[in-house]
Motif scaffolding. Sequence first.
Motif, short mmCIF file in Angstrom:
data_model
loop_
_atom_site.label_atom_id
_atom_site.label_comp_id
_atom_site.label_asym_id
_atom_site.label_seq_id
_atom_site.Cartn_x
_atom_site.Cartn_y
_atom_site.Cartn_z
N ALA A 1 40.24 33.43 47.90
CA ALA A 1 39.29 32.33 47.75
C ALA A 1 39.99 31.02 47.41
O ALA A 1 39.66 29.95 47.95
CB ALA A 1 38.27 32.67 46.66
N THR A 2 41.00 31.10 46.54
CA THR A 2 41.70 29.86 46.18
C THR A 2 42.54 29.36 47.35
O THR A 2 42.80 28.16 47.46
CB THR A 2 42.59 30.06 44.93
N TYR A 3 42.92 30.26 48.25
CA TYR A 3 43.69 29.82 49.45
C TYR A 3 42.88 28.84 50.29
O TYR A 3 43.38 27.80 50.70
CB TYR A 3 44.07 31.04 50.30
N TRP A 4 41.59 29.15 50.54
CA TRP A 4 40.78 28.27 51.39
C TRP A 4 40.65 26.89 50.74
O TRP A 4 40.63 25.87 51.42
CB TRP A 4 39.40 28.87 51.65
N GLN A 5 40.59 26.86 49.41
CA GLN A 5 40.49 25.59 48.70
C GLN A 5 41.80 24.79 48.84
O GLN A 5 41.78 23.61 49.21
CB GLN A 5 40.17 25.85 47.21
N THR A 6 42.93 25.42 48.57
CA THR A 6 44.20 24.67 48.61
C THR A 6 44.55 24.29 50.05
O THR A 6 45.12 23.23 50.30
CB THR A 6 45.37 25.46 47.98
N LEU A 7 44.19 25.16 51.00
CA LEU A 7 44.41 24.81 52.41
C LEU A 7 43.65 23.53 52.75
O LEU A 7 44.19 22.61 53.39
CB LEU A 7 43.95 25.97 53.31
N GLY A 8 42.41 23.44 52.29
CA GLY A 8 41.60 22.24 52.54
C GLY A 8 42.20 21.01 51.89
O GLY A 8 42.24 19.92 52.50
N MET B 1 34.38 36.29 39.37
CA MET B 1 35.79 36.31 38.94
C MET B 1 35.98 35.45 37.69
O MET B 1 36.65 35.87 36.74
CB MET B 1 36.68 35.76 40.06
N CYS B 2 35.37 34.26 37.67
CA CYS B 2 35.52 33.36 36.51
C CYS B 2 34.90 34.00 35.26
O CYS B 2 35.49 33.96 34.18
CB CYS B 2 34.89 32.00 36.78
N CYS B 3 33.71 34.60 35.43
CA CYS B 3 33.03 35.22 34.27
C CYS B 3 33.85 36.39 33.72
O CYS B 3 33.99 36.55 32.51
CB CYS B 3 31.66 35.76 34.67
N THR B 4 34.41 37.18 34.64
CA THR B 4 35.23 38.33 34.22
C THR B 4 36.44 37.84 33.44
O THR B 4 36.78 38.36 32.37
CB THR B 4 35.67 39.13 35.46
N ALA B 5 37.10 36.79 33.97
CA ALA B 5 38.29 36.26 33.29
C ALA B 5 37.92 35.69 31.92
O ALA B 5 38.62 35.90 30.94
CB ALA B 5 38.93 35.18 34.16
N PRO C 1 42.85 32.66 31.06
CA PRO C 1 42.62 31.40 31.77
C PRO C 1 42.85 31.52 33.28
O PRO C 1 43.85 32.11 33.71
CB PRO C 1 43.63 30.43 31.14
N VAL C 2 41.93 30.96 34.07
CA VAL C 2 42.06 30.99 35.54
C VAL C 2 41.72 29.60 36.10
O VAL C 2 40.73 29.43 36.81
CB VAL C 2 41.14 32.08 36.16
N PRO C 3 42.56 28.59 35.83
CA PRO C 3 42.22 27.23 36.25
C PRO C 3 42.04 27.07 37.76
O PRO C 3 41.16 26.33 38.21
CB PRO C 3 43.40 26.39 35.72
N ALA C 4 42.85 27.77 38.56
CA ALA C 4 42.72 27.64 40.02
C ALA C 4 41.39 28.24 40.48
O ALA C 4 40.71 27.69 41.36
CB ALA C 4 43.89 28.32 40.72
N CYS C 5 41.02 29.35 39.89
CA CYS C 5 39.74 30.00 40.23
C CYS C 5 38.58 29.09 39.82
O CYS C 5 37.62 28.91 40.58
CB CYS C 5 39.68 31.35 39.50
N ASP C 6 38.68 28.48 38.63
CA ASP C 6 37.64 27.55 38.16
C ASP C 6 37.47 26.39 39.16
O ASP C 6 36.35 26.00 39.49
CB ASP C 6 38.00 26.96 36.78
N ALA C 7 38.62 25.87 39.62
CA ALA C 7 38.56 24.73 40.55
C ALA C 7 37.94 25.14 41.88
O ALA C 7 37.09 24.41 42.43
CB ALA C 7 39.97 24.16 40.76
N ALA C 8 38.34 26.30 42.39
CA ALA C 8 37.78 26.76 43.67
C ALA C 8 36.29 27.02 43.52
O ALA C 8 35.48 26.72 44.40
CB ALA C 8 38.50 28.03 44.13
#
Length: 291
Positions: free
Chosen positions: A177-184, A242-246, A252-259
Amino acid sequence: MTARVGLVGLGRMGRAIAARLAEEGVDLHVWNRTPGKAEGLAVREAGTPAALAQATDIILVIVRDEAALEAIYKGPHGLCSVDLSGKTIVEMSTAAIQAIRDVLASANEAGAQVVDAPVSGSVQPARRGELLVMAGGEEAAVERASVVLTRIARRIVHVGPLGTGITMKLVVNLPLATYWQTLGEALGIGLRNGLTLDGMLAMIADSKAAIGALAGKIDRILDADLPPEFDLAGMAKDLTAMCCTARALDHPVPACDAARSSAVAAVDAGWGERDLAQLTRFAADRAAPSE
Ligand SMILES: NC(=O)c1ccc[n+]([C@@H]2O[C@H](COP(=O)([O-])OP(=O)(O)OC[C@H]3O[C@@H](n4cnc5c(N)ncnc54)[C@H](OP(=O)(O)O)[C@@H]3O)[C@@H](O)[C@H]2O)c1
């Protein structure tokens, strides 16, 4: 196969799995909240999840989210409203770990053997019987579930005890999921410096920056109107899980939060029914200058 098989959920994944099982000669009973979704499939339709459970031995469930799980297991005429002794429930949905644990605990109390067995791979791999299954549960339960899962999977991995299947699925989903965000974000930089979208995607696809899923998604990044294999609203739901589980683990999952916040913004902007790969376009557009 002597076991009678049931499938709850005929969304994009459920329908593909049903078509595959029917093609494999499995005598399949199905139930879906909205009627009519079994049209064209060689399956038998049950009136309620409870009726489906009574008519079958091994029951696969693949539905959207936590609310769907609650309704199907614990609602009126839900799976847990009948005696599930001797039956095996195979929970394949992607949802928050605690929600999966809760409904499977209820099914277990009602007498069932239970397995969490989410999948990696989308509609086409499901249709071809090439999913990757991550199974959690007791050895005997996973073995019994495998009698059916082997018809839809290229590989079944018994990851560990109950709950480890869905945990593994979230672990697989996060970098994807974070890949599609950083690719964009990267494409947005290229666009504002004169590169073209299709040119950049072709270059990335031929480089080490390509992930396994990229080649199959380029069309859906370029064309917002292609039918989704999995929609962006669904990915926002997965990122939230994923964010709730973390958060519950204090991890901490900053990249997941951003995506996640990007996916939620895309849904708020009306992009929820597009393919998940459109998150890339949303991130690219946001990164590009507004003319
Ligand atoms: N598509 C993929 O590429 C993919 C890949 C791997 C895993 N998954 C996971 O597989 C699951 C299903 O995905 P999908 O793409 O098939 O989703 P989908 O096309 O949106 O289908 C969702 C299914 O859930 C049912 N549902 C939704 N809310 C419900 C409720 N409150 N009560 C009862 N049923 C409800 C829907 O019934 P109705 O027809 O009545 O709406 C439908 O059968 C999700 O957890 C997803 O994360 C998807």
